[in-house]
Design a protein around this motif. Structure first.
Motif, PDB file in Angstrom:
ATOM      1  N   HIS A 104       9.296  -6.929  -5.417  1.00 12.64           N
ATOM      2  CA  HIS A 104       7.856  -6.865  -5.661  1.00 12.64           C
ATOM      3  C   HIS A 104       7.379  -8.176  -6.281  1.00 12.64           C
ATOM      4  O   HIS A 104       6.204  -8.317  -6.599  1.00 12.64           O
ATOM      5  CB  HIS A 104       7.512  -5.689  -6.580  1.00 12.64           C
ATOM      6  CG  HIS A 104       7.670  -4.374  -5.889  1.00 12.64           C
ATOM      7  ND1 HIS A 104       8.811  -3.618  -5.987  1.00 12.64           N
ATOM      8  CD2 HIS A 104       6.836  -3.705  -5.065  1.00 12.64           C
ATOM      9  CE1 HIS A 104       8.673  -2.531  -5.259  1.00 12.64           C
ATOM     10  NE2 HIS A 104       7.482  -2.557  -4.680  1.00 12.64           N
ATOM     11  N   ASP A 105       8.292  -9.130  -6.443  1.00 12.62           N
ATOM     12  CA  ASP A 105       7.923 -10.439  -7.000  1.00 12.62           C
ATOM     13  C   ASP A 105       7.049 -11.231  -6.023  1.00 12.62           C
ATOM     14  O   ASP A 105       6.375 -12.161  -6.413  1.00 12.62           O
ATOM     15  CB  ASP A 105       9.172 -11.265  -7.343  1.00 12.62           C
ATOM     16  CG  ASP A 105       9.967 -10.668  -8.498  1.00 12.62           C
ATOM     17  OD1 ASP A 105       9.474  -9.702  -9.130  1.00 12.62           O
ATOM     18  OD2 ASP A 105      11.076 -11.169  -8.760  1.00 12.62           O
ATOM     19  N   ILE A 106       7.115 -10.872  -4.751  1.00 14.53           N
ATOM     20  CA  ILE A 106       6.303 -11.504  -3.703  1.00 14.53           C
ATOM     21  C   ILE A 106       5.378 -10.416  -3.159  1.00 14.53           C
ATOM     22  O   ILE A 106       5.834  -9.306  -2.876  1.00 14.53           O
ATOM     23  CB  ILE A 106       7.190 -12.047  -2.559  1.00 14.53           C
ATOM     24  CG1 ILE A 106       8.229 -13.026  -3.093  1.00 14.53           C
ATOM     25  CG2 ILE A 106       6.342 -12.680  -1.466  1.00 14.53           C
ATOM     26  CD1 ILE A 106       9.313 -13.371  -2.082  1.00 14.53           C
ATOM     27  N   GLN A 107       4.111 -10.724  -3.014  1.00 16.08           N
ATOM     28  CA  GLN A 107       3.143  -9.733  -2.532  1.00 16.08           C
ATOM     29  C   GLN A 107       2.699 -10.062  -1.107  1.00 16.08           C
ATOM     30  O   GLN A 107       2.029 -11.058  -0.884  1.00 16.08           O
ATOM     31  CB  GLN A 107       1.920  -9.701  -3.462  1.00 16.08           C
ATOM     32  CG  GLN A 107       2.238  -9.301  -4.886  1.00 16.08           C
ATOM     33  CD  GLN A 107       2.818  -7.902  -4.996  1.00 16.08           C
ATOM     34  OE1 GLN A 107       2.307  -6.971  -4.392  1.00 16.08           O
ATOM     35  NE2 GLN A 107       3.898  -7.762  -5.740  1.00 16.08           N
ATOM     36  N   ILE A 108       3.126  -9.234  -0.148  1.00 17.60           N
ATOM     37  CA  ILE A 108       2.693  -9.353   1.246  1.00 17.60           C
ATOM     38  C   ILE A 108       2.366  -7.943   1.726  1.00 17.60           C
ATOM     39  O   ILE A 108       3.253  -7.095   1.820  1.00 17.60           O
ATOM     40  CB  ILE A 108       3.769  -9.962   2.161  1.00 17.60           C
ATOM     41  CG1 ILE A 108       4.239 -11.307   1.645  1.00 17.60           C
ATOM     42  CG2 ILE A 108       3.229 -10.101   3.586  1.00 17.60           C
ATOM     43  CD1 ILE A 108       5.409 -11.874   2.431  1.00 17.60           C
ATOM     44  N   LYS A 109       1.126  -7.690   2.020  1.00 18.89           N
ATOM     45  CA  LYS A 109       0.705  -6.371   2.487  1.00 18.89           C
ATOM     46  C   LYS A 109       1.327  -6.075   3.850  1.00 18.89           C
ATOM     47  O   LYS A 109       1.276  -6.889   4.757  1.00 18.89           O
ATOM     48  CB  LYS A 109      -0.816  -6.330   2.587  1.00 18.89           C
ATOM     49  CG  LYS A 109      -1.359  -4.988   3.007  1.00 18.89           C
ATOM     50  CD  LYS A 109      -2.871  -5.030   3.082  1.00 18.89           C
ATOM     51  CE  LYS A 109      -3.401  -3.714   3.611  1.00 18.89           C
ATOM     52  NZ  LYS A 109      -4.840  -3.748   3.814  1.00 18.89           N
ATOM     53  N   GLY A 110       1.929  -4.900   3.974  1.00 17.80           N
ATOM     54  CA  GLY A 110       2.470  -4.456   5.255  1.00 17.80           C
ATOM     55  C   GLY A 110       3.704  -5.194   5.717  1.00 17.80           C
ATOM     56  O   GLY A 110       3.990  -5.229   6.907  1.00 17.80           O
ATOM     57  N   PHE A 111       4.485  -5.746   4.804  1.00 17.78           N
ATOM     58  CA  PHE A 111       5.652  -6.546   5.184  1.00 17.78           C
ATOM     59  C   PHE A 111       6.626  -5.762   6.056  1.00 17.78           C
ATOM     60  O   PHE A 111       7.169  -6.289   7.021  1.00 17.78           O
ATOM     61  CB  PHE A 111       6.374  -7.076   3.944  1.00 17.78           C
ATOM     62  CG  PHE A 111       7.544  -7.957   4.260  1.00 17.78           C
ATOM     63  CD1 PHE A 111       7.351  -9.307   4.495  1.00 17.78           C
ATOM     64  CD2 PHE A 111       8.819  -7.445   4.368  1.00 17.78           C
ATOM     65  CE1 PHE A 111       8.418 -10.137   4.809  1.00 17.78           C
ATOM     66  CE2 PHE A 111       9.891  -8.265   4.686  1.00 17.78           C
ATOM     67  CZ  PHE A 111       9.693  -9.607   4.904  1.00 17.78           C
ATOM     68  N   ASP A 121       8.494  -0.157  -0.002  1.00 13.13           N
ATOM     69  CA  ASP A 121       7.377  -0.964  -0.479  1.00 13.13           C
ATOM     70  C   ASP A 121       7.953  -2.265  -1.034  1.00 13.13           C
ATOM     71  O   ASP A 121       8.847  -2.235  -1.872  1.00 13.13           O
ATOM     72  CB  ASP A 121       6.627  -0.200  -1.574  1.00 13.13           C
ATOM     73  CG  ASP A 121       5.423  -0.964  -2.080  1.00 13.13           C
ATOM     74  OD1 ASP A 121       4.798  -1.698  -1.283  1.00 13.13           O
ATOM     75  OD2 ASP A 121       5.108  -0.835  -3.277  1.00 13.13           O
ATOM     76  N   GLY A 122       7.463  -3.381  -0.559  1.00 14.10           N
ATOM     77  CA  GLY A 122       7.942  -4.667  -1.041  1.00 14.10           C
ATOM     78  C   GLY A 122       8.340  -5.575   0.107  1.00 14.10           C
ATOM     79  O   GLY A 122       8.141  -5.259   1.280  1.00 14.10           O
TER      80      GLY A 122
END
Length: 175
Positions: A104-111, A121-122
């Motif tokens: 969760h340190d990187i935020q990308i929606k829908g990865f 999630d993440g």
């Protein structure tokens, strides 16, 4: 080896073989709702575009997949990553088990939308899967917060647009 770039929930990743003969590039345009696959093979260039809500031609969903969070973490490429245990049965009945890690340190929606791991999630930092019976395992080795130009997410010209069936045939030939 895979290189991934992301900016404002758009992603671009490229996977190439060791010899550099074949390269697959996937570009997700979050705003347009499209996912474009580019294939470069022996100086031939092909492009296949699918909608984000369609099943992916490469990353097939697995309705029988079990994903269990473990509470365990490890640091991958400087990011704290949560371990998930994956289990499913192959068509031949063989049970496959392996871990994947997401951060969760990187935020990308829908990865994970177009992967078999949609419920995670993440951002996947270490994972494995099969793409048309070819086993692939990827582990992030470096995360950098560079300023990525918008052009990185544009679809280059010169690629021949193909339909889903043609892209499947190209992939089959490459196996």
């Amino acid at each position: 080896k895979m290189k991934m770039y992301f900016k404002e929930n758009n992603t671009r990743n490229s996977i190439s073989d060791v010899a550099g003969v074949v390269e697959f590039t996937h570009i997700k345009d979050q705003q347009k709702g499209t996912y474009t696959t580019l294939v470069d093979v022996f100086n031939n260039q092909y492009k296949y575009v699918e909608e984000n809500d369609q099943p992916s031609i490469f990353f097939q969903t697995r309705p029988d997949i079990e994903i269990q969070p473990t509470g365990q973490t490890k640091t991958i490429a400087g990011c704290s990553s949560q371990r998930y245990n994956i289990q499913y049965r192959d068509k031949d009945g063989t049970t496959r088990k392996f871990p994947v890690y997401a951060t969760h340190d990187i935020q990308i929606k829908g990865f994970t939308d177009l992967t078999p791991f949609q419920s995670i999630d993440g951002v996947l930092m270490e994972f494995q899967l099969e793409i048309y019976k070819l086993p692939v395992k990827l582990t992030a080795t470096r995360v950098a917060s560079d300023d990525i130009p918008e052009e990185k997410f544009h679809i280059p010209s010169g690629y021949k647009k193909v339909n889903k069936q043609s892209m499947k045939k190209i992939i089959e030939l490459l196996k």
